[in-house]
Design an enzyme around this catalytic site. Structure first.
Site, PDB file in Angstrom:
ATOM      1  N   ASP A   5       0.926  -1.130   0.071  1.00  0.00           N
ATOM      2  CA  ASP A   5      -0.129   0.122   0.148  1.00  0.00           C
ATOM      3  C   ASP A   5       0.879   1.258  -0.060  1.00  0.00           C
ATOM      4  O   ASP A   5       1.795   1.359   0.793  1.00  0.00           O
ATOM      5  CB  ASP A   5      -0.960   0.037   1.299  1.00  0.00           C
ATOM      6  CG  ASP A   5      -1.784  -0.999   1.172  1.00  0.00           C
ATOM      7  OD1 ASP A   5      -2.080  -1.595   0.115  1.00  0.00           O
ATOM      8  OD2 ASP A   5      -2.731  -1.126   2.130  1.00  0.00           O
ATOM      9  N   ASP A  54     -13.550  -6.444  -5.295  1.00  0.00           N
ATOM     10  CA  ASP A  54     -13.665  -6.633  -3.687  1.00  0.00           C
ATOM     11  C   ASP A  54     -15.001  -7.295  -3.464  1.00  0.00           C
ATOM     12  O   ASP A  54     -16.193  -6.359  -3.707  1.00  0.00           O
ATOM     13  CB  ASP A  54     -13.314  -5.100  -3.022  1.00  0.00           C
ATOM     14  CG  ASP A  54     -12.144  -4.666  -3.406  1.00  0.00           C
ATOM     15  OD1 ASP A  54     -11.394  -5.407  -3.688  1.00  0.00           O
ATOM     16  OD2 ASP A  54     -11.844  -3.483  -3.317  1.00  0.00           O
TER      17      ASP A  54
END
Lengths: 264, 235
Positions: A11, A130
């Site tokens: 990330d 997702d």
């Protein structure tokens, strides 16, 4: 024989790795380039960067980061986060990404996938799905709903249907994250992986929930995934890429062996 | 990080100050152009990335990258006036390296999205993997060489290279198959070559250290000897 891919994920925010990383051998644990090189030497098969930079007008830092990584690391790089147009895709590929991953923008305008696949080839358009279990569906016949905006916004779309559509539109690969499992280190959602792998004929990357080598093994066997993505277990040093690969290989998973240390 | 001890040699060989590029990477808008250029740069060689046909004519080593669709690739090569210069370069017998679509484009025709005429340098066609297989064939797989090849010198047997493709070559003449790879029961040519021409279905620029070694070997042999061919083929 084609090997299963082990993919660490970073990330990044404003060109810096944000998940806590504690390797003594790194001078700067927040430097994605140094970290990428370390994982490459350790035998990572690909790298995924997820740009979580809050403001979309500050993309320069991530472009610079990808360019510097691509100068030093000669394995495939996928970048996701904030890719909204084919121009965003073009820029990312030109600075050094090999694949781009789309999510929210593709749900909002699915043509983005087809346009990207047409212009740059299916092989570099990854759709990130997702998915979250729909409450009160039977454990024997579960359903999953697609979420966007980093898992905050429900879309009402069925995850399996969306996966099929993304592939029909030209996506060459799916990155499937279980929002129920993500961050818990209790294993991937194997039913979700299996359902999507059975529904499409492109490679599926499992994401969300890796805590042990068993979890990766399960995703690659029972979940029928082609690749496994993990963050914390590598970043926190629970496993090295090499130790995970050794363990998976010893259990019969086809794996690209890590290079001997003398070669790195 | 990679440091090639050959870099110093290359500097002497490459920088003659003539202003004419020795190593040319053909720019026709291929998606992996930058990656190939970066891989070449990592070997210490100066290469010119160009769409200029004149640069191809005078090159001593030519690299054609490529990724994506056959129709696009051929359309772009045609639009850039690059088809004849590339054919003539190869016909002249100078060292050539093709990568992925830069390999597929060498054959007569590709069945990707219809039938598309390709460069016709090698006899044969580009066909899709059979239905039922996961495509693209994406990830790291091994290459089995039929015979040792100078460009693979120093690359351990059974090394892994990075593949991403849905179509593969089916050559007319099996003699052009330099290396093969197996995917889900299908064995296909992953390296093809003839004389000073070599082309890979995989992406050496994305295949870590072993991939970079292929570029380094190709460039060293091309620039120092003007030949990348196996000894038997040059005799």
């Amino acid at each position: 024989m084609l090997t299963k891919r082990i993919i660490p994920c970073f990330d990044v925010d404003n060109g810096r790795v944000v998940k806590g990383i504690s390797f003594v051998e790194l001078r700067d644990a927040g430097d994605p380039v140094e970290l990428a090189a370390l994982y490459d030497r350790g035998g990572a098969d690909e790298l995924v960067f997820l740009d979580i930079t809050a403001s979309s007008d500050n993309r320069t830092s991530v472009y610079d980061m990808i360019a510097r990584t691509a100068d030093q690391v000669f394995i495939p790089l996928t970048v996701g986060g904030g890719i909204r147009t084919t121009q965003d895709m073009r820029t990312m590929l030109e600075v050094g990404a090999d694949k781009v991953s789309v999510n929210t923008a593709a749900i909002e305008r699915p043509e983005l996938i087809s346009e990207g696949a047409y212009r740059f080839g299916s092989q570099c358009i990854v759709t990130a799905v997702d998915a979250k279990r729909v409450p009160n569906t039977s454990p024997d016949a579960p359903q999953w709903e697609v979420f966007v905006h980093g898992g905050r916004t429900p879309t009402g779309r069925d995850a399996i249907e969306w996966a099929r559509e993304a592939v029909q539109r030209g996506s060459g690969e799916l990155l499937v994250t279980s929002m129920d499992s993500d961050g818990h280190q209790r294993g991937y959602d194997l039913q979700l992986l299996r359902a999507i792998a059975d529904a499409v004929d492109v490679p599926v990357i499992a994401s969300g929930g890796a805590g042990t080598a068993d979890h990766l093994y399960d995703a690659l066997t029972e979940g029928a995934a082609d690749a496994v993505l993990a963050a914390s277990i590598f970043h926190f040093g629970t496993y090295t890429i090499a130790s995970i690969k050794d363990e998976l290989a010893s259990r019969g998973i086809p794996i690209r062996p890590p290079r001997p240390a003398s070669d790195s | 990080m990679v440091h090639w001890d050959l870099a110093t040699t290359f500097e002497v060989v490459c920088k003659k100050g003539s202003g004419v590029p020795d190593v040319v990477i053909v720019d026709y808008g291929a998606g992996n152009l930058r990656s190939v250029a970066r891989a070449v740069a990592s070997t210490g060689v100066d290469a010119e990335v160009t769409a200029n046909p004149a640069a191809i004519e005078s090159a001593r080593a030519l690299i054609v990258p490529g990724v994506g669709a056959a129709a696009d690739t051929m359309a772009n090569l045609n639009a850039g006036g690059l088809v004849d210069p590339i054919r003539e370069y190869i016909a002249s017998g100078r060292p050539f390296l093709g990568v992925c679509m830069g390999m597929q484009a060498l054959f007569d025709l590709s069945e990707e999205g219809g039938e598309h005429q390709c460069l016709g340098v090698l006899g044969g066609r580009i066909v899709r993997f059979p239905q039922g297989l996961t495509v693209p064939h994406m990830g790291w797989n091994t290459v089995r060489l039929a015979n040792p090849h100078p460009v693979f010198e120093g690359v351990p047997a059974d090394s892994y290279f990075y593949f991403v493709h849905s179509y593969h070559a089916r050559p007319v003449d099996p003699a052009v198959i330099v290396g093969e790879t197996e995917y889900e029961g299908v064995t296909f040519p992953s390296v093809v070559g003839r004389g000073n021409l070599l082309a890979t279905q995989f992406h050496p620029e994305k295949s870590g250290t072993d991939g970079l070694r292929l570029y380094a070997n190709f460039l060293r042999l091309a620039l120092e000897q003007g030949s990348i061919a196996p000894a038997t083929a040059t005799a």
